[in-house]
Design an enzyme around this catalytic site. Structure first.
Site: not given
Length: 425
Positions: A262, A277, A349, A352, A391
RNA sequence: GGAGAGGUGGCAGAGUGGUUGAAUGCACUGGUCUUGAAAACCAGCAAGGGUUAAUAGCCCUUCGUGGGUUCAAAUCCCACCCUCUCCGCCA
């Protein structure tokens, strides 16, 4: 993509639904364009019909040895007028298509109102946030002290938002991935898929990443560009592109582990420290293909499958229902699973899970045959992280840390770690 | 990278300029027969779109994709994409 018929017939309702997201749908402009389309299409098709029947007459006349010259003149003129109409029609149609591809999905009625993350509502909580009898370190400090996470070396090679993980910690991430894949395939009935990490634009249009979110993606150079997948959802969901499945084949559950890429454009200030991130991270992704009408129930199932991973790892988490303003572009309803991070003293998070209903299948023409009517209808697609491995690694490090900076290995992971029980310097 | 073959309905597979939206087989659906099932026989069965109250009719589009020739294209021409086979190279 929203059903164009629905857009036409209930534009106001659609606008009201999308307004909950904060998206402004100009129903009036759409409808006037739509009216134009209708008029052009009716005219075009009438002329096409005329052209077709005239051309057939020519064939017959010729077969019977009649003089076809007068007929030819008539038909030739038709063709010229038709070309102009066809061009105008295709212009309007492509304008409509552009609008349709830009529209987010309709929200499910159960999605709570709200503008952003702070309005999300907690659905349930599992475990008690870990309380350590000493000052909890975050994963950055833990990793550095163990000499197993190196951001400087990564930035030397690739710049910011990359990580180099070493030794037992690297193995721990691999163990997490193995555990997840094994549980989902052995206990939850998923079929594992190994998929391409580079995909065409079409695949991304199908999932809804393009045309709108190009800036989030990495693209290769060259005449025919590839995109690096931002999630395994893209290649896995596209497995059913242009397919008509038998209803008896559904539901289908697929799981894939891939790296995800990303660009993180637009998140400049956020999570710049640490490996929360990253431009590149590992994830295990769950994808469901189900028949229409079953997707809401399937979302609960999919979410529970992701939760199982955290339960087995004994990581405290909560499940949040995203509010209208926070639900992603193509999703009708989303649950986020947030894991407790002692180093940050907050939930973050880690998964999702979304129900896209027919939003993606309509874009990629993924259908199944309705067993009673025999007619094809769009399937529903769902996906969710089961879970993000990077994560998960952070969560294990922070929740299983000892005062001396060593990290205990969760019992379920020990078989994947050569029965190692603790990571220390 | 070189040479060749090919891309047609859910699948397999005919079809080289006009009544072919497309033979045939399989699969599927309904029926006959049967105590039931199978087999056999009969019938139906592409998708998308427009119009419409309509899942009724009627019409349009679609034979890998995009252009072209023609009154008319699955069929002829051009470009591109993809698949397969053989050779070369290679983790």
């Amino acid at each position: 993509m929203i059903d164009p018929k629905l857009l036409r017939q209930s534009a106001a309702d659609v606008a009201a639904n999308l307004a909950r997201r904060g998206y402004e749908f100009n129903a009036e402009a759409y409808l006037s364009l739509e009216e134009k389309r209708k008029a052009l299409q009716v005219d075009t098709e009438r002329l096409q019909a005329e052209r077709n029947s005239s051309a057939k007459k020519v064939g017959k006349a010729k077969a019977q040895g009649e003089d076809i010259q007068p007929l030819l003149l008539v038909v030739k003129d038709l063709g010229d007028r038709l070309a102009a109409l066809e061009f105008a029609l295709s212009e309007v149609q492509s304008q409509l298509k552009d609008i349709e591809l830009d529209l987010p999905n309709l929200l499910d009625a159960s999605v709570p109102d709200g503008q952003d993350e702070s309005d999300n509502t907690e659905v349930r909580q599992w475990g008690i946030p870990t309380e350590l009898p000493f000052n909890a370190r975050d994963h950055i400090e833990l990793g550095k002290n163990l000499d197993m996470i190196d951001f400087e070396a990564a930035s030397k090679i690739s710049g910011s938002r990359f990580t180099i993980i070493s030794g037992p910690l690297a193995r721990l991430q691999r163990a997490l991935i193995q555990l997840m894949l094994d549980i989902h395939t052995d206990e939850h009935g998923y079929q594992e898929k190994y998929v391409p990490y580079l995909v065409h634009a079409n695949a991304l249009i199908g999932t809804g990443n393009l045309p709108k979110f190009e800036e989030d993606l990495f693209r290769t150079s060259g005449e025919k560009p590839y995109y690096l997948i931002p999630t395994a959802e893209v290649p896995v969901t596209n497995l059913v592109r242009d397919e008509i499945l038998e209803t008896s084949e559904l539901p289908k559950y697929f799981v894939a582990h891939t790296p995800c890429f990303r660009s993180e454009a637009g998140s400049y200030g956020q999570d710049t420290r640490g490996m929360i991130r990253q431009h590149q991270f590992e994830k295990v992704e769950l994808v469901h293909f189900v028949s229409a009408g079953e997707s809401m129930a399937s979302l609960e199932v999919l979410t529970s499958h992701a939760e199982v991973i955290l339960k087995k790892l004994e990581l405290p988490y909560r499940v949040m229902a995203l509010c209208a303003g926070d639900v992603g572009f193509g999703s009708a309803k989303t649950y986020d699973i947030e894991v407790w991070l002692p180093g940050q003293q907050r939930y973050r998070e880690i998964s999702s899970c979304s129900n896209y209903n027919d939003f993606q299948s309509r874009r990629m023409k993924a259908r199944c045959r309705n067993s009673s009517s025999g007619k094809p209808e769009f399937i529903h697609t769902l996906n969710g992280s089961g879970v993000a491995a990077g994560r998960a690694l952070i969560a294990v490090m922070e929740n299983y840390q000892n005062e001396d900076g060593s990290i205990r290995i969760p019992t379920v992971l020990q078989p994947y770690m050569g029965e190692m029980e603790c990571i220390s310097t």
